[in-house]
Each structure stands twice: as structure tokens, then as C-alpha cells.
Design a protein around this motif. Structure first.
Motif, PDB file in Angstrom:
ATOM      1  N   ALA A 296      -9.839 -24.429 -12.964  1.00 10.06           N
ATOM      2  CA  ALA A 296     -10.654 -25.263 -12.089  1.00 10.06           C
ATOM      3  C   ALA A 296     -11.989 -24.594 -11.779  1.00 10.06           C
ATOM      4  N   PHE A 297     -11.948 -23.293 -11.502  1.00 12.61           N
ATOM      5  CA  PHE A 297     -13.199 -22.583 -11.228  1.00 12.61           C
ATOM      6  C   PHE A 297     -14.084 -22.538 -12.471  1.00 12.61           C
ATOM      7  N   ALA A 298     -13.482 -22.252 -13.633  1.00 18.16           N
ATOM      8  CA  ALA A 298     -14.261 -22.150 -14.873  1.00 18.16           C
ATOM      9  C   ALA A 298     -14.912 -23.475 -15.224  1.00 18.16           C
ATOM     10  N   MET A 299     -14.199 -24.578 -15.002  1.00 19.70           N
ATOM     11  CA  MET A 299     -14.767 -25.893 -15.290  1.00 19.70           C
ATOM     12  C   MET A 299     -15.995 -26.154 -14.429  1.00 19.70           C
ATOM     13  N   ARG A 300     -15.874 -25.905 -13.134  1.00 19.17           N
ATOM     14  CA  ARG A 300     -17.002 -26.147 -12.228  1.00 19.17           C
ATOM     15  C   ARG A 300     -18.150 -25.179 -12.524  1.00 19.17           C
ATOM     16  N   TRP A 301     -17.824 -23.920 -12.802  1.00 21.64           N
ATOM     17  CA  TRP A 301     -18.875 -22.934 -13.071  1.00 21.64           C
ATOM     18  C   TRP A 301     -19.625 -23.252 -14.358  1.00 21.64           C
TER      19      TRP A 301
END
Length: 318
Positions: A296-301
Motif C-alpha cells: 500500500a505504501f509503495a503504490m502511493r509512493w
């Protein structure tokens, strides 16, 4: 185009909202005290080993975890603004913006979450008093905050990569997946996991559907944006092409394909399917939540970092 703090804000707010939504839905399926009594359920409902006693040991840490995620997310927003007075002004701005609306939504979500936490941590009479109102509010606010994190980026129309309704859909599904994974871990750590085996099984089945929908939404997002980038050669479309190049084959490709695609989607999906069919290892839920949160963090980043302003692109400054 954006710094690191907004990414943490989007991630923590979305994850907290997802857990709040899942917690609210779970609460709505808890039979009322009067209904349980009318069905002749014996035993001490509110004792440590009673039905509502066990539920309190589940819902209190779930609400506490959601509150921490939401509060830290709000703190990231305040730190990004750079001054306390600017953060306070968000609540009194004469013109409603996406950021000020998000601040109000996040604050309302925290208040409802804390109210639920207080109700389940208090005397039985207070647990009965809130009825279905607070859980319904938790579901609605959880969904609203999760959607808002994507709508915030979509509203920045100067960045063509973010200009699609599929982005908020992707953020909602990602938040829901994180919420489900966090709820399963909370159940495992509650000390009464044996009482909620059916709940875990149900959420694991739902998580499979959510992960498949998230993968389909991510694929649709890419297909739509690639088609747009190939439809012309204006400055906006050139910026979109540059963003896609960065996201899919450039500096951020490892985060999008490796962390989001493989770690955040494929690995949790495989673990969820294995948990449904076979008796999983006790460590599987912890691995699953770690993968879901990392993805989830990697997608948003990666999507945020790949945003390229058309003016910067045309000027060769991106």
C-alpha cells in the motif's frame, strides 16, 4: 512533485480508515444484547469469558490501532504544512478545499473511533447505549477518508497521471485490504482468537475478492492512462507519458512492480488462498499484513513520485 510527508499522510490515513471501516462492519454483525437474551443464550455475557467480554478484547485494540494510524496521519499533514497555525486554519478556512475537507473527515473519524473505543472499554450499559449509530458512522467515515486520499490526488488536475476516477477506487481497495489484514492480526493477538475463527475465515474470503478487485483496478488504471498517453502529443499527454515511463520502467518501477505488484498483491493473495484451503501457520497473518502495508505504501509512493507537471515536462525540468 510532492514530498514524503503527504505520502505518509495518504498511507496512514488510508490504512487507519480501512481498519475503522472493517471494525465498524464487524460490529454491525454483533447481535444486540436484547436479541441474545431473547434467544436464551446462557452465561455471563459481559464477563471476561463471555460473548461481549471477548468482543471487547477484540474491538478495543482494533479501535486503538485505527486511532493511532489516523492521528499519526493527521500529524503528517500538520508537519507538511510546516506551522501549527496553518494546520489550525484548515478547520476555519472560508473556502472549503480538498485538504480542509480531509482534515474535517479525519478528525470526525478519530472522534467516532475514540467514542467506540471508550464504549467497548467501559461498563456494559454504555456498550448497549451506542447501538448501531457509531458503527454505521465508522463505516461511512472509514470509506469517506479512504476515498478522500485518492480524490485529493485526482483533484490536482495539473498532474495528468492522477486525473482519473480509477485512482480513488484503487486507494479505497488498497485501504480496505490493509484494514482486513490488520483486523485479522488484531484477532490473532486478542487472546480469544478461537472464539472468532468464523470471523477470520469470512474476512480472509473477503480479502481475496478485495485483492483481485485491487489488481483489476490497478490494471485498468494503467490501461486507461497508457491509452490516453498514446492519443496525442500535447504537453499534458507528453507529461502523462513521462509519468508512465517513470512509473513502469524508470526509477520507481521497482516500487510499483516489485513491492506493490509482487509483495503487496500477489503475496497476500497467495497467502489468503492458502489460509482458506489449508490450516495456515500462526505467522501467516503477520506476514500478510506486512506485505499488504508495504504494498500500500509503495503504490502511493510510486504513483505520487511519478506525477509530472506538464509545465515542468515541457520545460525539460522534470
Amino acid at each position: 512533485m510532492l514530498g514524503e510527508m503527504p505520502v505518509w499522510y495518504l498511507f496512514l490515513g488510508g490504512s487507519g480508515a480501512g481498519l475503522l471501516l472493517v471494525t465498524g462492519v464487524t460490529m454491525l454483525f454483533v447481535p444486540s444484547w436484547d436479541r441474545m437474551v431473547s434467544h436464551g443464550i446462557a452465561g455471563d455475557l459481559y464477563g471476561v469469558g463471555g460473548v461481549y467480554g471477548c468482543l471487547a478484547r477484540l474491538f478495543v485494540p482494533a479501535c486503538a490501532t485505527a486511532a493511532v494510524l489516523l492521528v499519526v496521519g493527521i500529524s503528517c499533514l500538520a508537519l507538511d504544512l510546516g506551522a501549527t497555525d496553518r494546520a489550525v486554519l484548515l478547520f476555519f478556512s472560508p473556502r472549503l478545499t480538498f485538504i480542509s475537507a480531509g482534515a474535517w473527515l479525519l478528525s470526525a473519524a478519530v472522534l467516532v473511533d475514540v467514542a467506540l473505543l471508550a464504549a467497548w472499554a467501559s461498563e456494559p450499559s454504555r456498550r448497549r447505549r451506542h447501538g448501531r449509530v457509531l458503527p454505521i458512522a465508522a463505516v461511512l467515515l472509514g470509506f469517506a477518508v479512504a476515498a478522500y486520499t485518492g480524490l485529493l490526488l485526482q483533484s490536482l488536475s495539473a498532474v495528468p497521471l492522477w486525473e482519473t476516477p480509477l485512482l480513488p477506487c484503487l486507494f479505497v481497495l488498497s485501504s480496505l485490504s490493509c484494514g482486513v489484514a490488520l483486523m485479522v492480526v488484531v484477532v490473532k493477538l486478542s487472546g480469544v482468537a478461537d472464539r472468532f475463527e468464523a470471523v477470520v475465515r469470512r474476512w480472509e474470503s473477503i480479502d481475496v475478492v478485495v485483492l483481485l478487485a485491487e489488481a483489476a483496478c490497478a490494471a485498468g488504471f494503467l490501461v486507461v492512462q497508457i491509452a490516453r498517453a498514446r492519443s496525442g502529443d500535447s504537453g499534458t499527454l507528453l507529461a502523462l507519458g513521462a509519468s508512465l515511463q517513470t512509473l513502469l520502467a524508470g526509477a520507481d518501477a521497482w516500487a510499483f512492480w516489485g513491492v506493490f505488484g509482487c509483495v503487496g498483491l500477489a503475496a497476500p493473495l497467495a497467502m489468503a488462498l492458502a489460509s482458506i484451503r489449508f490450516k495456515p501457520s500462526p505467522l501467516v497473518p503477520f506476514a500478510q499484513v506486512a506485505c499488504a502495508l508495504a504494498g500500500a505504501f509503495a503504490m502511493r509512493w510510486s504513483i505520487t513520485a511519478a506525477g509530472v507537471h506538464p509545465i515542468l515536462q515541457s520545460a525539460g525540468l522534470s
